[in-house]
Motif scaffolding. Structure first.
Motif, mmCIF file in Angstrom:
data_model
loop_
_atom_site.group_PDB
_atom_site.id
_atom_site.type_symbol
_atom_site.label_atom_id
_atom_site.label_comp_id
_atom_site.label_asym_id
_atom_site.label_seq_id
_atom_site.Cartn_x
_atom_site.Cartn_y
_atom_site.Cartn_z
ATOM 1 N N LEU A 59 3.172 -1.578 -3.947
ATOM 2 C CA LEU A 59 2.416 -1.637 -2.696
ATOM 3 C C LEU A 59 3.144 -0.719 -1.726
ATOM 4 N N PHE A 113 -1.025 0.006 -4.627
ATOM 5 C CA PHE A 113 -1.989 -0.295 -3.577
ATOM 6 C C PHE A 113 -1.621 0.500 -2.332
ATOM 7 N N TYR A 115 -1.629 0.363 1.380
ATOM 8 C CA TYR A 115 -1.691 -0.720 2.357
ATOM 9 C C TYR A 115 -1.681 -0.146 3.768
ATOM 10 N N ILE A 124 -5.021 -4.160 2.269
ATOM 11 C CA ILE A 124 -5.074 -3.225 1.148
ATOM 12 C C ILE A 124 -6.406 -2.488 1.157
ATOM 13 N N ILE A 127 -6.412 2.207 -4.058
ATOM 14 C CA ILE A 127 -5.442 2.350 -5.139
ATOM 15 C C ILE A 127 -5.134 3.835 -5.332
ATOM 16 N N MET A 170 -10.729 0.171 -2.615
ATOM 17 C CA MET A 170 -11.009 -1.179 -3.075
ATOM 18 C C MET A 170 -12.504 -1.440 -2.936
#
Length: 226
Positions: A59, A113, A115, A124, A127, A170
């Motif tokens: 992350l 991820f 963030y 989030i 990716i 996402m």
């Protein structure tokens, strides 16, 4: 809103230029421990980093809203990454030893991820993947850069960066508040997010995720917000 000051990822070298001004406010540059302290589950995830199949997940925090730091706009959200040629940029500006060590541990094709931090609704957004392993962060040597470090030497640089490439957004934005609800529940039940570094080591801008954590967060895309 000022345009993000970005420079492109590319071959490493003494004149390597990448994106500038991307250290999240959540990172604590005063945390000077050079050792990486992991929970038991994170140690397992890190120790599995062998063979040809990428095993670690990450992350990585960045700020999607404009903020001036020493006169430089440090804004860099996932839309900025998407807008780069080949949707690729270098992840510079990390000035925390533990976060740096995580950057140095990253391997090609490992996923992270993206963030959004220090903003109206953190969480989030998408990716990305690692497309170039750690190499010296050029911004540590640039006197006009907010992340300039006069104590770092070109023959022994302190700070590293990686190159990342956008994979996808996402299916729905996963806000911090929703993740926190699951974290609090999982602490009591032993669920997947019970030791998630986003809550146990909040100030780190680069965080290692277990496979269980990564898979659970992906599963939230298919569910209505809790």
């Amino acid at each position: 809103m000022p345009r993000p000051r970005k420079r492109l990822a590319g071959p490493a070298g003494p004149d390597k230029k990448g994106p500038s001004g991307k250290r999240p406010k959540s990172e604590n540059p005063g945390e000077l421990s050079a050792t990486v302290e992991l929970s038991g589950s994170q140690k397992t995830a890190a120790s599995n980093n062998c063979g040809e199949t990428p095993s670690n997940h990450w992350l990585m925090k960045s700020e999607p809203e404009s903020r001036l730091e020493k006169g430089v706009d440090v804004k860099f959200g996932i839309e900025d990454l998407k807008a780069q040629p080949k949707q690729t940029a270098c992840w510079d500006g990390v000035r925390n030893y533990q976060a740096r060590n995580f950057l140095r541990a990253m391997k090609l094709e490992e996923e992270a991820f993206f963030y959004h931090s220090n903003c109206k609704e953190p969480g989030i957004a998408g990716i990305m993947k690692i497309v170039k392993e750690a190499y010296p962060d050029h911004t540590q040597f640039e006197k006009n850069n907010p992340h300039y470090d006069p104590s770092s030497k070109k023959d022994n640089p302190k700070w590293s960066m990686v190159d990342v490439q956008f994979i996808r957004m996402m299916k729905r934005f996963i806000p911090l508040a929703e993740l926190k609800t699951h974290y609090q529940a999982h602490k009591a039940t032993g669920g997947p997010l019970k030791n998630m570094a986003l809550f146990t080591r909040q100030r780190l801008s680069i965080q290692l995720l277990t496979q269980e954590e990564f898979d659970f967060i992906l599963s939230l895309e298919e569910k209505e917000p809790s």
